[in-house]
Design an enzyme around this catalytic site. Structure first.
Site, mmCIF file in Angstrom:
data_model
loop_
_atom_site.group_PDB
_atom_site.id
_atom_site.type_symbol
_atom_site.label_atom_id
_atom_site.label_comp_id
_atom_site.label_asym_id
_atom_site.label_seq_id
_atom_site.Cartn_x
_atom_site.Cartn_y
_atom_site.Cartn_z
ATOM 1 N N THR A 138 -2.541 6.389 13.348
ATOM 2 C CA THR A 138 -1.090 6.541 13.174
ATOM 3 C C THR A 138 -0.713 7.794 12.377
ATOM 4 O OG1 THR A 138 -1.084 4.155 13.000
ATOM 5 C CG2 THR A 138 0.941 5.270 12.433
ATOM 6 N N THR A 422 3.932 -5.500 13.187
ATOM 7 C CA THR A 422 4.106 -4.090 13.536
ATOM 8 C C THR A 422 2.793 -3.424 13.906
ATOM 9 O OG1 THR A 422 5.904 -4.089 11.903
ATOM 10 C CG2 THR A 422 5.170 -1.948 12.734
ATOM 11 N N GLU A 424 -1.089 -2.715 15.228
ATOM 12 C CA GLU A 424 -1.767 -3.057 16.476
ATOM 13 C C GLU A 424 -0.788 -3.405 17.578
ATOM 14 O OE1 GLU A 424 -5.108 -2.930 17.351
ATOM 15 O OE2 GLU A 424 -5.037 -1.741 15.521
#
Lengths: 664, 664
Positions: A138, A422, A424
């Site tokens: 991310t 939120t 995965e």
């Protein structure tokens, strides 16, 4: 501890064999015994104390993380614990830390995407914790859209190296757990550029910190992203940010199982099927569903015990007041959550089977079930984590004012749990993936390609589109076939209705966007059907122990019928049931609550949680809540002194009317 | 701050007069001007900085509370602020503290229940803050059931004193804000015993701490109850516990407006009507509804702005990705919350009027509207606080991963807000009070006693029991009459159905208990009708400014139609609408979302919140999110050093395989 069991009366009421139910919950006698032994081991070790997490500052809390991690590792060696036992130990230590990512993401990524040589080299280091790894995917600007990641890894044929670089602020890695302060290495996801061509996102093993003094290597800027939700909770984890300024790594640190770059800079896909990546996803999401059941059962355990301890109103002739668990409004909120904890447990168990099945098929080059398995795990991840996050907060509210105290255990459990909605895969994004798969499945009905796995019911579309459930009395809602058919019909009809509405759009993508809320609802209906069907399937297995099966049946129908009530609009607009039948379902639900009530405390004892793991004054096994609330209160730092720090500076000048002249 | 407005494009899109809408939101130009001026005053004063609350330990946070309270008081004097302005200043300081209870509960209790002499004596002290007071009602063992409180106040005629005593552990006062460390006085609620007779719960003014050195007076044990939910949040408040060991107070410290005890120990009710107590309740709940609107609008403001800043997926030909606010799934979750914030604002405004009306009637000895007003405020408190608590968490989820960071402002807003669901009446208990009132109203239909106030619609029972809405096209759902009738019919039919089912029980109390979940749902339906009807009534007022009315109309129908979808089961089982009409409502809702979309950012700018008050990196007015997230991250204490404290003790021995020999 006065040794009295304040819940003894409740435990006597239970009319089933709690010990046998513990085996069912744990999955097997073996699993039960390991959990039981390891959880006691952790609970009795003062190093693993966690009742002071709520008042710890960030630095102190983080240092406590490091200390526990080191101690855990030491104990694992000293006791020669198996891999399985070590995993349970980390679970019961119950302290989010860099270890979760090292074992749960860094190593699986290398296993899944590294070549044999890479696995041999890196996993043996990681296994001994000679290196500590994290999973850097991310970025500040990209989460859900992995293909939009901006970090680049450019191959330099002159030096046989990749140059890892963060071209923008938004390309900074952001969130990876364990990255901020601990990890020495990371699997970094970046756009692979070679020979001027962008080949998309690939994984690279990058060393971040010196193994000698832990300082970040040249070109690497790394730190912690700051305080997160709640006291304690994920603040023990060093979620981090990371920016690369042209950091060079050897070519062989690209994870090359699926494709490689040659010495000359040529990009070569391997003959290993790319679908393998999905099997890792199935694995990770399967563990998330199992965690949902753990977290929800923990909250339900606290709320159930406290609801039996707490009394309010309803005193008759000066006798004790009524236990709040006897109120129907309490049962109507609590028992469906109890049933959900069991439901998620069993669907999680089934997902473990599914993962094994998928893996075996992949090894035999059979990819036919993969899309369905992928959609199904995505949907179940979404469904169970959303329900669990909401359920924990509902349990907190069910504990009234005292649930708001940190020592109730529920605030921290909530704060620790909610990110699961939120990470995965954002839960709404996942539902839309399921919906896409459902639309495809509907479009292929009658094409000769039969729907597989959890969508198999769609093959009976003709029947399900027009069937009417034969419910005439409340008891009819206890028939597995009746319940299954109602849920199947609802799921199918919602999917078909969406498909029909979609077909009215010229541009299918625009239609999908426009109708996405309806599509998400159809996906939920499908996923709820899966959970209900796996619970019913569980009842068809051999179940030992006096009364155990009966309890599971009650919980199964509580689960199904409360969903039916909650989503009544779905069932009625699709004409799957009538208003009269809905009202009979409500009657049946109330009657089930009465049957669950005397067994409620035993049904949470079944989880076999130690007071240490539960971490809740309200949920104590012995029910001795009030003296312990007071004892906890005295421990607060504010009670270190009778007159608070700040009195002379701020309170006294205020009440003595001397503020105007005082310097604050 | 680079001075660039990253949301400028959004602001240009709005097709209404934002400044005029600000007046509508504030209630009046005067109210707007005060709020605007005071909020800027607070935002620009470095004493009121709050961006470091998240990393403060309990003691530090509490000391910061004292400091801000003293500074606020000083500024109020220096600037000669009016009472109104002072209240706004405390509001914008946005730091839960003992002041809230001193001004909001201690003084109103004395005003409501003290005689004129008592008011004169105590309020003048309190007004100058020569004493600091709290409201000591709730006990460790009793919250909702006030009549079950155990603290006793026994009159001793020999000394003309009351003896306040805590006879049990569960009788300890528990929760009162400001009690733990600050208050010098409390209004204590206790069972009044005189002449051997128990006269139930009464209020007493008790001094707790010395005015000279702040030490607790003899016989008083007092302290803080410990850490609560979240970082920052209510941990700045010293919620306390309190135990009395035969503490003596003069007889004239019993609050004697409603009844008194004579020198001889005779209990004498006064001729002041007891119903006056209810008017205080109406007042307090009215403020809670106003607070709900503030909290929800704050969360919605953050989520809306960030949804316009955040982009993910949907890049076309290498252009920027789509703003997440353009996704229908985002709109479908966000816009109903935006509409709810407005709806709660207007119903709160109406409640202010109701309080004035009730007070005037009481002064004229007219008690006729009181039961209805009491039920209505109880229900609206329950409805708005539950929706707001859920809504804040939904807004956090709508901000994806970054919403989980403390600096998003949403975790603390949630933690600060959720107690509102429990205090001043647990939300479920309150719904059952509403239901009781509804059942009584239904039973009196046709008896010649017409239903009043918000239940007036029930007088049209005959029509509402059989009407069918004339909805044939989606646009028909924009007719106020159509929407009102659907909500009225649903509420009435649910209430009537409950009454019918209740009548089947021989024992009405048993029936009420058994059917309590259905009754709570009927109460929700009634309360939602009230909110919808007050929003529609607002639209009928004169509203100035280009496009302002149109925006409010859109929000009103978003509010109503999303409720219709959410509670579709209710509308369908009561046959208030057909499935086809439900589907038309969904179509209309989607079309309304498209109309709200270009105005969304302007509709949250309307709240006129400063960045200080909002306290959110994600919700910044200028939309410059990413650089500021990084700046916030660097400030975390964990980033004080590159190599974390604990490295040499725990990390190095771990990776150097020297753990076995090291001492942890």
């Amino acid at each position: 501890m006065d040794g009295v069991d304040h819940l003894a009366d409740e435990r006597i009421k239970a009319d089933f064999d709690v010990n046998e139910m513990k085996i069912v919950w744990a999955g097997s006698r073996h699993a039960f015994e390991i959990s039981d032994r390891i959880s006691r081991l952790v609970a009795s070790d003062p190093f693993f104390r966690k009742d002071h997490r709520g008042v710890m500052g960030r630095k102190e809390l983080f240092k406590d993380t490091l200390r526990k991690a080191a101690h855990a590792w030491k104990r694992i060696f000293e006791l020669r614990l198996s891999e399985d036992e070590a995993g349970r130990l980390r679970f019961f230590v119950d302290h989010p830390s860099f270890l979760d990512l090292h074992w749960g993401m860094f190593m699986p990524a290398i296993k899944g995407q590294g070549t044999d040589e890479q696995q041999q080299k890196w996993l043996s280091l990681a296994n001994r914790m000679q290196i500590i790894g994290c999973y850097a995917q991310t970025e500040l600007g990209h989460g859900s859209n992995v293909q939009g990641l901006e970090t680049v890894a450019t191959f330099d044929p002159h030096t046989d190296e990749f140059v890892i670089h963060s071209p923008t602020l938004t390309s900074a890695k952001w969130w990876p757990g364990g990255l901020g302060k601990v990890s020495t290495h990371a699997v970094v996801f970046a756009r692979l550029i070679t020979d001027g061509e962008d080949y998309g996102i690939h994984g690279f093993i990058v060393q971040l910190r010196s193994l000698d003094d832990h300082s970040p290597l040249p070109g690497i800027t790394v730190g912690d992203i700051g305080t997160k939700f709640g006291n304690g909770a994920y603040n023990s984890m060093d979620n981090g940010f990371l920016m690369f300024d042209h950091v060079r790594i050897p070519r062989d640190q690209m994870l090359m199982r699926l494709s490689k770059v040659t010495r000359e800079g040529k990009y070569v896909p391997s003959d290993v099927p790319r679908q393998l990546v999905y099997s890792t996803m199935v694995y990770v999401r399967q563990t998330i569903v199992a965690d949902a059941s753990s977290a929800l059962s923990r909250a339900v355990c606290i709320a159930t015990r406290y609801s039996a301890v707490r009394r309010q109103f309803g005193s008759q002739k000066g006798g004790p007041e009524a236990q709040v668990i006897d109120y129907k409004t309490q049962q109507n909120r609590l028992f469906p959550l109890l049933a959900s904890a069991y439901a998620f447990r069993f669907v999680g168990e089934w997902l473990k089977w599914l993962y094994t099945d998928v893996t075996q098929r992949l090894q035999a080059n059979d990819f036919s079930t993969l899309p369905e398995a992928h959609a199904c795990t995505a949907g179940l991840k979404s469904l169970t984590t959303s329900a669990t996050a909401d359920g924990i907060e509902e349990c907190r509210k069910l504990c009234g004012g005292h649930g708001y105290l940190w020592c109730s255990g529920l605030p921290e459990l909530f704060a620790v749990y909610v990110p699961a909605c939120t990470y995965e895969g954002d839960n709404v994004v996942l539902l839309l993936q399921v919906a896409r798969f459902l639309m495809k499945t509907v479009s292929q009905l009658g094409s000769g390609k039969p729907p597989v796995g959890t969508t198999a019911y769609m093959a009976r579309a003709e029947h399900l589109m027009q069937c009417r459930p034969g419910v005439q009395r409340a008891e009819d809602w206890l028939k597995p076939g009746v319940v299954m058919e109602a849920f199947e019909a609802r799921a199918l009809r919602m999917a078909v209705a969406c498909a029909k509405n979609l077909s009215k759009f010229e541009n299918p993508e625009q239609g999908f966007a426009e109708l996405s809320s309806d599509l998400a609802e159809a996906a939920v209906a499908h996923c709820q059907l899966i959970v209900v069907s796996k619970f019913i399937a569980k009842l068809e297995q051999e179940i030992n122990g006096k009364g155990v099966k009966k309890q599971l049946e009650n919980l199964c129908y509580v689960y199904a019928l409360h969903l039916l009530h909650k989503h009544l609009g779905d069932f009625l607009t699709t004409a799957c049931i009538t208003s009269k039948q809905a009202s009979l379902a409500s009657d049946q639900l109330r009657s089930l609550y009465s049957q669950v009530r005397p067994n409620a405390v035993a049904l949470v004892d079944t989880f076999n949680y130690t007071d240490h793991y539960l971490g809740s004054v309200l949920g104590r096994y012995d029910g001795n809540v009030y003296p312990n609330l007071l004892e906890e209160a005295w421990k607060d730092p504010l009670n270190d002194s009778v007159v608070p720090d700040g009195y002379h500076q701020y309170i006294r000048p205020l009440i003595k009317q001397q503020l105007r002249t005082s310097r604050l």
